[in-house]
Motif scaffolding. Structure first.
Motif: not given
Length: 614
Positions: A319-331, A362-369
């Motif tokens: 559930a955490l892994c799925s939520t992680l993808m759902g949190s990063i996808l929209p930004q 996506t890369i900028v979002t991933g690096i910041c998170a």
């Protein structure tokens, strides 16, 4: 000074047009249309069902609801459905990346849209970091280089595993929406199977033992109706995830049909699973005897099924892994939408030609998170995630009211078509002046003029009535919003004197009811039928449903606490400065010409027929 203030106010209020295929093709930023209903449901369920449900059941049952936890989940699901209905209509009418930011830019104005977009950036960054930080404690045997370590000089606990997981998800999202949605679908299905195991195995044990949790001395409502409602306010946040579906609107094959189905189905699945799990768990163990940290696995352990603990832990990690993808996808899509409108640098609006996703964003979002997840324990900032979501839910409901009663009747004309607009104006002026008329036609002209005068008077009367109706609608919507704010704040600020609270509660309630009454009395705008992409989902029970949505979400916002609002306030003030010094002057709506909708369609038609492409 007055001119500068007027210009600043106009900048805050300027609204953009619904992004059409024509506008997107002209801009060159196109995302791949790959998503179907099934994939949207996977994204929605995966983003919504987090590991929190594996803990939330015990906490809310012990402290608020008792055996009535199931009703708490049901009430929270109904409250979330109010926002889901509003999202479904706007997503099908305005199917573009950006979600609530995009809708508020079209319906409310640039200033509010900027604040919503800025708040959503914070929400998804902190949300993704918090989720990633929650995964590593559930993994028992990690290599040394991925385990948590404390830096004694800085009093900081770093989490390499959390940062690594964020970067893995970021790389997957860069591969393409089809690939990432497939992986999220697989993870979500596995998590649902774990929850179904809990429901089926727990029901079997419950029928064997006689459902001892429902035979407690306090009855079904040990904390009363107020406790049940307090529980529903807590579990409401277990439903905030379907806005991730709306953020992928531009990548849906058939948005008018699939987006409402995806949002509605995802919410229904989540509500059903939550209710069934809560029915089983509060029946297996008395609410006061539940383990607040591991309520589900401890419930099975009490009945001799210790091995189920590993299965439940696996479900929590999935559930955490799925939520992680759902949190990063929209930004990245929020960043892309804001950059398209000129409010952020064009760097964020680039779409990779091969993968057809905004790779740079996506890369900028991933690096910041990943940096946040590595260095900070962001659990104390979790309340800030709720602010972004609830602000978005509220403004979407307000946008529905505006769309129905006072939709934008003017649209910005692209600079490339302003020449056509000027030519059209000059042509109209020449038609008004007309050629010289000889004496033989004077009598006929007078008859024609009298007929035209009558038609013009009728048209003017209709226009005046419509103008009055729109003004009444705008005043009523404003009255509803002010009334809701006054009512919820006065009801929540318990430190105020009792009589003062009662006065403001009555005053706010009267404003709310007056605005709602006028909206129920006056007609909705005919322009709503042709607004955006027609033929999709229509939100029912307008204006009552959006007003209820505004009331519920504003009440939850007010009760988030002063500390949370102080931290969010700092971020929003930063956003105001970014907008003043960059977004306001670089906006794509700077110095645009606004024309009536009908006239804009004429100009677009004449331009396309003459071979001129906007």
């Amino acid at each position: 000074m007055g001119l500068e203030e007027g210009g600043a106010m106009r900048a805050l209020m300027r609204r953009k047009q619904v992004d059409s295929d024509r506008v997107r093709a002209a801009g060159g930023h196109q995302l791949a249309k790959e998503l179907s209903v099934t994939q949207l449901v996977a994204i929605g369920v995966g983003s919504t069902i987090g590991a929190g449900v594996y803990v939330l059941v015990g906490t809310v049952a012990r402290e608020h609801a008792g055996p009535a936890l199931t009703l708490s989940f049901l009430i929270a699901g109904v409250a979330a459905a109010l926002s889901a209905f509003c999202y479904a209509e706007l997503a099908s009418r305005c199917p573009s990346a950006g979600s609530a930011y995009h809708y508020s830019y079209i319906c409310v104005g640039e200033g509010v849209a900027w604040l919503i977009g800025w708040a959503l950036i914070l929400e998804y960054t902190i949300g993704g970091s918090a989720v990633a930080r929650g995964i590593s404690p559930n993994l028992d045997s990690l290599p040394w280089f991925l385990a948590r370590h404390e830096l004694p000089w800085f009093d900081v606990v770093v989490d390499p595993c959390a940062a690594f997981l964020v970067l893995v998800v970021t790389a997957l999202l860069c591969k393409g929406i089809k690939e990432s949605s497939f992986v999220q679908g697989v993870v979500t299905v596995l998590n649902c199977f774990v929850m179904l195991f809990v429901i089926i195995a727990g029901s079997y044990i419950g029928f064997q033992t006689g459902w001892v949790g429902y035979k407690v001395a306090g009855g079904f409502f040990p904390y009363g109706a107020n406790g049940m409602l307090a529980g529903s306010a807590t579990v409401f946040f277990a439903y905030i995830g379907f806005d991730s579906v709306a953020s992928t609107a531009e990548e849906v094959k058939n948005p008018q049909r699939d987006l409402p189905l995806g949002i509605g189905t995802a919410l229904s699945v989540c509500c059903s699973l939550y209710m069934l799990v809560s029915v089983v768990i509060v029946g297996l163990v008395p609410y006061f005897a539940m383990d607040p940290d591991t309520p589900i696995s401890s419930a099975f352990a009490r009945h001799g099924m210790h091995w189920a603990m590993y299965l439940v832990t696996t479900g929590a990690v999935l559930a955490l892994c799925s939520t992680l993808m759902g949190s990063i996808l929209p930004q990245p899509r929020i960043l892309m939408a804001m950059a398209r409108d000129g409010l952020l640098p064009s760097f964020f609006s680039d779409v990779n030609q091969r993968t057809q996703v905004p790779v740079k964003s996506t890369i900028v979002t991933g690096i910041c998170a990943a940096c946040l997840a590595f260095f900070m324990d962001v659990s104390q900032l979790a309340g800030m995630v709720s602010v972004g979501t609830l602000l978005a839910f509220t403004i979407v409901a307000v946008s529905i009211l505006i769309l129905r009663y006072a939709p934008p009747d003017e649209v910005p004309l692209p600079s490339s078509l302003e020449a056509s607009f000027r030519l059209s104006q000059e042509y109209d002026e020449e038609k008004v002046r007309g050629p010289p008329v000889d004496a033989n036609h004077e009598q006929l002209s007078s008859v024609v003029e009298s007929i035209n005068d009558t038609l013009i008077e009728k048209k003017q009367d209709t226009s005046v009535e419509e103008s009055k109706r729109r003004k009444a609608a705008v005043c009523s919507i404003s009255s509803v919003c002010v009334g809701v704010v006054v009512l919820t704040t006065s009801a929540s600020f318990t430190f105020l004197p009792f009589l003062l609270r009662c006065f403001f509660c009555v005053f706010g309630g009267l404003l709310l009811l007056a605005g709602l009454g006028v909206l129920c009395y006056i007609d909705q705008d005919d322009g709503r039928h042709s607004f955006g992409h027609s033929g999709g989902f229509i939100c029912p029970f307008v204006p009552l449903l959006p007003v209820m949505c505004i009331l519920v979400n504003t009440y939850l916002l007010v009760n988030l606490g002063g500390g949370t609002w102080m931290r969010v306030g700092v971020w929003l003030v930063m956003g105001v400065f970014v907008y003043i010094f960059y977004g306001r002057t670089h906006s794509s709506l700077t110095d645009v010409v606004y024309v009536p909708v009908a006239q804009a369609e004429e100009i677009y038609g004449s331009s396309s027929s003459s071979g001129f492409v906007a």
